[in-house]
Structure formats: C-alpha cells, structure tokens
Design a protein around this motif. Structure first.
Motif, PDB file in Angstrom:
ATOM      1  N   VAL A  43     -51.303 -30.821 137.025  1.00 37.65           N
ATOM      2  CA  VAL A  43     -52.599 -31.024 137.681  1.00 37.65           C
ATOM      3  C   VAL A  43     -53.636 -30.373 136.792  1.00 37.65           C
ATOM      4  CG1 VAL A  43     -54.039 -30.549 139.698  1.00 37.65           C
ATOM      5  CG2 VAL A  43     -51.619 -31.125 140.009  1.00 37.65           C
ATOM      6  N   MET A  44     -54.599 -31.168 136.327  1.00 35.31           N
ATOM      7  CA  MET A  44     -55.553 -30.697 135.329  1.00 35.31           C
ATOM      8  C   MET A  44     -56.981 -30.829 135.827  1.00 35.31           C
ATOM      9  SD  MET A  44     -53.818 -32.440 131.924  1.00 35.31           S
ATOM     10  CE  MET A  44     -53.585 -34.046 132.707  1.00 35.31           C
ATOM     11  N   SER A  45     -57.757 -29.813 135.565  1.00 32.62           N
ATOM     12  CA  SER A  45     -59.193 -29.824 135.828  1.00 32.62           C
ATOM     13  C   SER A  45     -59.882 -29.131 134.669  1.00 32.62           C
ATOM     14  CB  SER A  45     -59.506 -29.101 137.142  1.00 32.62           C
ATOM     15  OG  SER A  45     -60.905 -28.938 137.299  1.00 32.62           O
ATOM     16  N   LEU A  46     -61.019 -29.652 134.264  1.00 29.26           N
ATOM     17  CA  LEU A  46     -61.783 -29.044 133.179  1.00 29.26           C
ATOM     18  C   LEU A  46     -62.814 -28.061 133.710  1.00 29.26           C
ATOM     19  CD1 LEU A  46     -62.340 -32.218 130.984  1.00 29.26           C
ATOM     20  CD2 LEU A  46     -60.522 -30.538 130.850  1.00 29.26           C
ATOM     21  N   SER A  47     -62.622 -27.630 134.945  1.00 21.54           N
ATOM     22  CA  SER A  47     -63.601 -26.744 135.579  1.00 21.54           C
ATOM     23  C   SER A  47     -63.577 -25.347 134.996  1.00 21.54           C
ATOM     24  CB  SER A  47     -63.344 -26.680 137.083  1.00 21.54           C
ATOM     25  OG  SER A  47     -62.037 -26.196 137.340  1.00 21.54           O
ATOM     26  N   GLU A  48     -62.428 -24.926 134.507  1.00 22.96           N
ATOM     27  CA  GLU A  48     -62.311 -23.580 133.966  1.00 22.96           C
ATOM     28  C   GLU A  48     -61.161 -23.541 132.969  1.00 22.96           C
ATOM     29  OE1 GLU A  48     -59.580 -21.865 137.615  1.00 22.96           O
ATOM     30  OE2 GLU A  48     -61.665 -21.270 137.441  1.00 22.96           O
ATOM     31  N   GLU A  49     -61.097 -22.493 132.179  1.00 23.91           N
ATOM     32  CA  GLU A  49     -60.092 -22.406 131.120  1.00 23.91           C
ATOM     33  C   GLU A  49     -58.683 -22.426 131.688  1.00 23.91           C
ATOM     34  OE1 GLU A  49     -58.816 -22.504 127.331  1.00 23.91           O
ATOM     35  OE2 GLU A  49     -60.880 -22.582 128.039  1.00 23.91           O
ATOM     36  N   GLY A  50     -58.476 -21.762 132.826  1.00 22.54           N
ATOM     37  CA  GLY A  50     -57.146 -21.695 133.421  1.00 22.54           C
ATOM     38  C   GLY A  50     -56.936 -22.715 134.508  1.00 22.54           C
ATOM     39  N   GLY A  51     -57.681 -23.831 134.470  1.00 24.36           N
ATOM     40  CA  GLY A  51     -57.626 -24.795 135.555  1.00 24.36           C
ATOM     41  C   GLY A  51     -56.598 -25.884 135.382  1.00 24.36           C
ATOM     42  N   SER A  52     -55.603 -25.686 134.539  1.00 23.98           N
ATOM     43  CA  SER A  52     -54.597 -26.713 134.311  1.00 23.98           C
ATOM     44  C   SER A  52     -53.207 -26.134 134.548  1.00 23.98           C
ATOM     45  CB  SER A  52     -54.708 -27.261 132.891  1.00 23.98           C
ATOM     46  OG  SER A  52     -55.950 -27.920 132.723  1.00 23.98           O
TER      47      SER A  52
ATOM     48  N   TRP B 117     -39.342 -24.482 139.087  1.00 22.70           N
ATOM     49  CA  TRP B 117     -39.314 -25.906 139.405  1.00 22.70           C
ATOM     50  C   TRP B 117     -38.755 -26.142 140.811  1.00 22.70           C
ATOM     51  CZ3 TRP B 117     -41.049 -30.385 137.374  1.00 22.70           C
ATOM     52  CH2 TRP B 117     -40.491 -31.574 137.850  1.00 22.70           C
ATOM     53  N   THR B 118     -37.643 -25.505 141.128  1.00 12.34           N
ATOM     54  CA  THR B 118     -37.013 -25.716 142.430  1.00 12.34           C
ATOM     55  C   THR B 118     -37.852 -25.166 143.574  1.00 12.34           C
ATOM     56  OG1 THR B 118     -35.719 -23.680 142.178  1.00 12.34           O
ATOM     57  CG2 THR B 118     -34.703 -25.728 141.440  1.00 12.34           C
ATOM     58  N   GLN B 119     -38.722 -24.175 143.286  1.00 17.39           N
ATOM     59  CA  GLN B 119     -39.567 -23.587 144.320  1.00 17.39           C
ATOM     60  C   GLN B 119     -40.966 -24.194 144.358  1.00 17.39           C
ATOM     61  OE1 GLN B 119     -39.428 -19.341 143.585  1.00 17.39           O
ATOM     62  NE2 GLN B 119     -37.199 -19.398 143.410  1.00 17.39           N
ATOM     63  N   GLY B 120     -41.233 -25.181 143.510  1.00 21.36           N
ATOM     64  CA  GLY B 120     -42.524 -25.852 143.525  1.00 21.36           C
ATOM     65  C   GLY B 120     -43.648 -25.056 142.903  1.00 21.36           C
ATOM     66  N   GLU B 121     -43.332 -24.168 141.959  1.00 21.72           N
ATOM     67  CA  GLU B 121     -44.358 -23.371 141.295  1.00 21.72           C
ATOM     68  C   GLU B 121     -44.709 -23.972 139.936  1.00 21.72           C
ATOM     69  OE1 GLU B 121     -42.800 -19.461 141.033  1.00 21.72           O
ATOM     70  OE2 GLU B 121     -42.595 -19.189 143.190  1.00 21.72           O
ATOM     71  N   TYR B 122     -45.934 -23.686 139.476  1.00 23.47           N
ATOM     72  CA  TYR B 122     -46.420 -24.242 138.217  1.00 23.47           C
ATOM     73  C   TYR B 122     -46.797 -23.111 137.258  1.00 23.47           C
ATOM     74  CZ  TYR B 122     -47.034 -28.900 140.362  1.00 23.47           C
ATOM     75  OH  TYR B 122     -46.838 -30.111 140.980  1.00 23.47           O
ATOM     76  N   LEU B 123     -46.825 -23.464 135.959  1.00 27.85           N
ATOM     77  CA  LEU B 123     -47.369 -22.575 134.945  1.00 27.85           C
ATOM     78  C   LEU B 123     -48.852 -22.863 134.761  1.00 27.85           C
ATOM     79  CD1 LEU B 123     -44.655 -22.946 132.156  1.00 27.85           C
ATOM     80  CD2 LEU B 123     -45.122 -20.861 133.433  1.00 27.85           C
ATOM     81  N   VAL B 124     -49.635 -21.810 134.578  1.00 32.00           N
ATOM     82  CA  VAL B 124     -51.031 -21.989 134.196  1.00 32.00           C
ATOM     83  C   VAL B 124     -51.081 -21.951 132.673  1.00 32.00           C
ATOM     84  CG1 VAL B 124     -53.372 -21.112 134.340  1.00 32.00           C
ATOM     85  CG2 VAL B 124     -51.840 -20.892 136.309  1.00 32.00           C
ATOM     86  N   MET B 125     -51.420 -23.082 132.060  1.00 38.19           N
ATOM     87  CA  MET B 125     -51.502 -23.142 130.601  1.00 38.19           C
ATOM     88  C   MET B 125     -52.953 -23.018 130.171  1.00 38.19           C
ATOM     89  SD  MET B 125     -48.727 -25.941 129.249  1.00 38.19           S
ATOM     90  CE  MET B 125     -49.324 -25.770 127.571  1.00 38.19           C
TER      91      MET B 125
END
Length: 650
Positions: free
Chosen positions: A576-585, A609-617
């Motif tokens: 899920v990506m947004s250009l709203s802020e540096e850590g928004g992806s 992955w199994t717990q539905g968590e994401y990395l902030v890139m």
C-alpha cells in the motif's frame, strides 16, 4: 567381558565423534555460502563506488552515481542472496527461445541488461574462486562444478516467462480436446466449469485524493502466484541519481516491477482475457517493451507521464495504474474500478468493489485492512443457495431421521450466523468448503470419473451457475447412471452429510473443536534448481492460514486427496503506497530476503506475513541505518589490477 565392553564403548564414542565431525563439516560447508553483508569487494564492471546498506530486514539500499552502476549492484545482490533462484528461473525460461537475429532493444534497456548481467557475473566469479560453498547449499549438494555466465538474453527470457505466466490457461480447450474425455451431449457446456487461473495475476486498486483522509491518492497492489522459499519477490531500494525507486524486484530483472519513487507509484492489474481462447506466448518484443516500460516508470515525473510511457509498451492483458501526489492515471484510460457482480467478475473482485463502496474515505491503514480482508463473497453467495431448503427444516419434518440430524442442525445453525469470514480459528469455513467440495464431487464425478481436475478442487463460479440454474446448468445435478432424476436439493443434502462424516472422522463430533486453520495450511516449499534434491525435504515453511481462493489475501487449494485445502499458491506480495510522506509506503513478502536456509533472513518476514503486518520501506538512508545489519562497498578494480587480469585471461 570387560574387554568387550571397552571395545563397544570405544566404537560408540568413535562413531559419535565421527558423526559430529561429519555434521560439523557439512554445516561448515553449507553455511560457507551465507553472505556477509559487511564484506567489501573490488569488482570489474563499475565506474565508481557503490554503497549497499542492508536495513534491519536485510533489504538492500543501493547508492551509486550512475544508472549503470545501480543496475550492476542489483544484479550483484540478487546473485548474492538468491543465486539458486536465479539459476532456477533461467532454466525454467530456457524453453522460451529467443530469435536467431539480433534483438532490437532501446539503448537504455540494453545498457541496463548488460550492467545487470555484469553484476550477476561478478558474484558468480567470486563463487567460482572458491571458499563460498558454491554460492548456495543446493549447488554444493548437486556438485555443480561450473556456473555459466549470465547474459542479457537470460533476463529477457525471464521477463518473457513472467508475461507468459500471466496468460490464462485454456482449460476448457484442453479438456474438450482430450481423447479420454467424452463430453455429455445432454449437458450444457457451462463455461465456468473449464475456467482456469493464470499462474500469476497482478491486482491494483487506486483511491483518488478526494477519497483519502489527507487528500493524497493511495495505490494498493498485490500479486498472486507460487508460494515458495525463497519468495518469488525481492524487496530493494535503488537510489538512482534522479531519485530513489523502492519496491518489489523479480530476481533476474534489474527493475522495480511494482513500487514507487518520490514522485510516482505504479502497479499493474491483470485484465483477465477469456479462457475460451488459447493465448499465445508473449513475443520477445513484448518482453523488451515490458522492461523498457519499467525503466521509464522509475524516471517519470508524475503519474500521467508514467502511463504515457506505457501507452505503446504495455503487454496485452495488463492494465497500468499510477498515482502521484495529486492524481490517479490508468492505461488503458477506460480501465476503472466499478461495482461488479459475481456474474460479470470474480468473487474476489466483487468483494473488493463492495469494500470500496462501503467506505467513502480511506487512510493507508484502512486500505491495508481491505487488502487483508478474509471475508469470502463466494461463501456469502453460495451458502444461501445451498442451505435455502434445509435451514428451516427440522429433523422431525423429514420422513426419516438419521444420526446425522443433530450434528447437521448444529452446523447449519452455525453457518446461519456466519458472515463468511475465512478466519483460521473458526469452524465455519471448514464446514463450508468441505460441503462445497463434496457437492462438486457428487455433481461432476459421474460424468468425468477420470478427469479429477474438474471435480477435485472447489470451483465456486461453476457451482453458482449450477445452483442458480444459469442457462439450464442445474441439470448437472442429475446422476447419469442412476434411474431417478436427482435434483440439486438432493445432492446438497447428501453432500452435507458426506462432508460432516468426513469432518467427524478427522476431527471428532464436536464442531466447536474444528478449525479452518487445522485443514487450511500455508505450505511454502523450497524451489530447487533440480527436482529430487534433499534440501526441499528439509526446508519448508508452514502455518495455519486464514483466507481462501477468492478473498483479498488469497490462497489457492491443492488437488491433494489427503490434504485438499492446503495452499501452495496465492498472494505472494502486497503493498500500500502513498506519496504523502517518506514513510507512507508499506510492503510485505511472505518469507525473507535471503535465499539461504542458514541465514537468519531466510524466513524473518514469515511471522509478519502470517499476522498481517507490513514493513515500512523508506528511501531515507538515515532511517535505513537504524538497526542496519550490514553496509558493504563495491569498488572498481584498479586499472593495473584489471589490466593484469585481462593479460592472464589472454
């Protein structure tokens, strides 16, 4: 007697010591190929120094002064982390030959592929010098003596293979043309029966600024394909001179396939061509156009320029979706998300349209919640059709009471209160899919007893056509060899009792003790270079999973008779990506960055992955340095050293 005891004791001790020595030696040899992320290298093929910073998840952040050096470096780290995967992909793509004549590529693409190949070969050269365990445990075990050099044509073949995997397989044509299959003349040719999914599908969902909390568009994307270790996708941050590009790369290809820069984010959507038509293998020019398009995306200043770059390059069957800070752009322009029905689209698309319509304003967090949704529109659509005649019929209303009546009533009551959520801890999804599987088997096995691909794996679209009697499809419920005319209601009730018997045999007679996760297991097996290796038997990631084939986080069932709901394919990348802020992806892949089983980054992302968590890139290197696990430097070989090497080669 004492002497015999001493002899036996010494023999035992010697055997134990020998075993420890052999085990230790094997571990040393196998672990020798685990890369050291702090190791610096002098390599031929780059113009200036390259920095490779590994953040806390071992994602590489590559910085260089030229595009060519960046592409060299991503080839180098692909090979460093995923050498076995690269060689496997190359071998799998060898059946797609390139033409004998020279391939006409844009100069920028040709340069990128040359630089990438040089980077892969630089690592292969280091491995060939020895001391690195042949670069991969499977290569060491297989006794691979030499590794042929990587060529730009290899990347083209892999791109072509990737596009080929996006094509729907013509299952109907294959079944009808088989000499072993006699299609019943008195049955309607229900097209949903023969529909087959492509091996890989791409999905994208864009929200304009008018529908986001901060007024800046959001782009959500996911990829469905094989679930394996190492992951099909490799996360990377490429710090180009014109700005950084972050996202999912495909080992073998030097570009970000789905991702973003500071100015634009892009993703793809499979358009889903008809399964009734045999698809042609994508041409070499299509593969070249696809790679050129990816190269241009990373250089685009805004979303419209990104889709303009795709206007003449996007392969057939792919829609491009791009966003910037102000707008959403698509190619083809007519491509829009709209309200859908199960008849005009898949159940998965219908569920996404429902979630999209339900909420007027989204944040990044609520977009992630949609992407991780595990409610099945197939269940919500099929269950009322399956249970409509038995939900409100008590056992005393039937002419014959059976031992199944109490259990049947309890499970029907549970299903009546269920919302279709494929939660791994709930029993209802297990009851539903066992019922669906038994029903499809009863409907189709008599017509196609030897073609189990038609009845072994649940097909909700086909069952929806039958139970709603679309174009007379309800006649499939009749069992051809029998004298009575069976109706769908007859088959539904018999399938329910059959499925309950199957569940009782496996899990006991208490439905509250049943759970979807006990039967629905995510199994990510090793993808070997060659079949039959022993590594695959030792390296498998498994976990009980929520979801189903048609939920937003998708899992596809196997056709295994003993474990019919295990999943070895499904969603294998989400962002899920947004250009709203540096850590928004936010990005996530199901295993880890490393392809080495002994690396601590082999499966470090699997729990997330199994717990539905994401990395902030982030493209901010100062943030990436926080908790970094390594920082390496690639330096050009000095001129004199390079000259000496050339003289030795001559």
């Amino acid at each position: 007697m004492k002497r015999l005891f001493n002899i036996l004791l010494r023999t035992f001790v010697a055997a134990v010591v020998a075993g420890l020595v052999v085990t230790g030696g094997a571990y040393f040899l196998l672990s020798a190929s685990v890369p050291d992320y702090d190791e610096d290298f002098e390599v031929a093929g780059i113009e200036g120094p390259v920095e490779v910073l590994r953040d806390s998840s071992a994602i590489p952040h590559v910085t260089a002064a030229s595009f060519a050096d960046i592409y060299f470096a991503i080839g180098f780290v692909h090979a460093q982390d995923r050498l076995g995967q690269l060689l496997r992909a190359r071998r799998a793509a060898e059946n797609l030959p390139l033409p004998d004549r020279a391939i006409d590529l844009e100069p920028s693409l040709s340069d990128a592929l040359e630089a990438y190949a040089a980077g892969v070969n630089a690592w292969i050269g280091l491995v060939s010098e020895g001391g690195r365990g042949r670069g991969s445990p499977e290569l060491l075990i297989a006794g691979e003596r030499t590794i042929s050099v990587w060529r730009p044509e290899d990347s083209l073949r892999i791109a072509r293979s990737f596009l080929n995997n996006l094509q729907p397989r013509s299952g109907r044509q294959r079944v009808l043309e088989s000499p072993d299959v006699l299609f019943p003349a008195d049955r309607p040719k229900t097209p949903e029966m023969f529909a087959t999914l492509p091996e890989v599908s791409l999905n994208a969902w864009a929200l304009p600024g008018s529908r986001t909390a901060n007024g800046i568009p959001i782009l959500a994307a996911d990829i469905n394909g094989p679930l394996s270790v190492p992951s099909e996708w490799y996360l990377a941050d490429l710090q180009f001179p014109t700005g950084a590009a972050i996202g999912a790369t495909l080992p073998g290809i030097p570009f970000v396939v789905v991702g973003r820069t500071d100015r634009v984010a892009w993703a793809f959507r499979s358009s889903g061509s008809s399964n009734d038509e045999q698809q042609e293998t994508p041409s070499v020019s299509s593969a070249g156009n696809f790679l050129t398009m990816l190269d241009r995306f990373a250089r685009s200043a805004d979303a419209q320029l990104a889709v303009d770059a795709a206007a003449d390059l996007s392969p057939a069957g792919l829609e491009v979706v791009a966003v910037d800070r102000e707008s959403v752009a698509r190619w083809p322009e007519a491509s829009t998300e709209s309200a859908l029905s199960p008849r005009s689209a898949s159940f998965r698309e219908y569920r996404l349209a429902t979630l999209d319509d339900r909420q007027p304003i989204f944040s990044v967090e609520s977009a992630i919640a949609v992407q991780r949704d595990t409610v099945s529109s197939a269940a919500r659509t099929l269950l009322p059709l399956m249970a409509r005649e038995i939900w409100f019929v008590s056992p005393t209303d039937s002419t014959e009471s059976t031992r199944a009546d109490p259990l049947r009533g309890e499970t029907l009551d549970r299903l009546a209160q269920w919302n279709g959520d494929m939660d791994r801890i709930s029993p209802e999804p297990l009851v539903f899919w066992a019922w669906v599987r038994a029903l499809q088997r009863r409907i189709l096995k008599d017509e196609f007893p030897a073609t189990n691909e038609l009845w072994a794996k649940p097909n909700p679209e086909f069952l929806y056509a039958v139970l709603s009697n679309r174009d007379g499809s309800a006649t499939w419920c009749d069992i051809r060899p029998s004298t009575p005319l069976e109706t769908c209601d007859d088959q539904i009730l018999a399938a329910l009792d059959e499925s309950l018997g199957w569940l009782v045999d496996r899990y006991g007679s208490d439905p509250s003790a049943w759970s979807w996760g006990a039967e629905h297991t995510l199994k990510m097996a090793w993808s070997p270079i060659r079949s039959g290796g022993i590594v695959g038997d030792l390296v498998t990631l498994e976990a009980p999973a929520s979801g189903a084939p048609n939920t937003q986080t998708s899992t596809l069932f196997t056709s295994d008779e003993n474990d019919p709901f295990d999943s070895k394919a499904g969603t294998n990348f989400q962002t899920v990506m947004s250009l709203s802020e540096e850590g928004g992806s936010y990005f996530i892949a199901p295993a880890g960055q490393s392809g080495h089983p002994f690396s601590r980054f082999f499966e470090n992302l699997f729990p997330m992955w199994t717990q539905g968590e994401y990395l902030v890139m982030s493209t901010d290197l100062s943030l990436a340095r926080g908790g970094a696990v390594g920082e390496a430097r690639l330096s050009p070989i000095p001129f004199e050293s390079s000259k000496s090497m050339q003289e030795r080669e001559q």
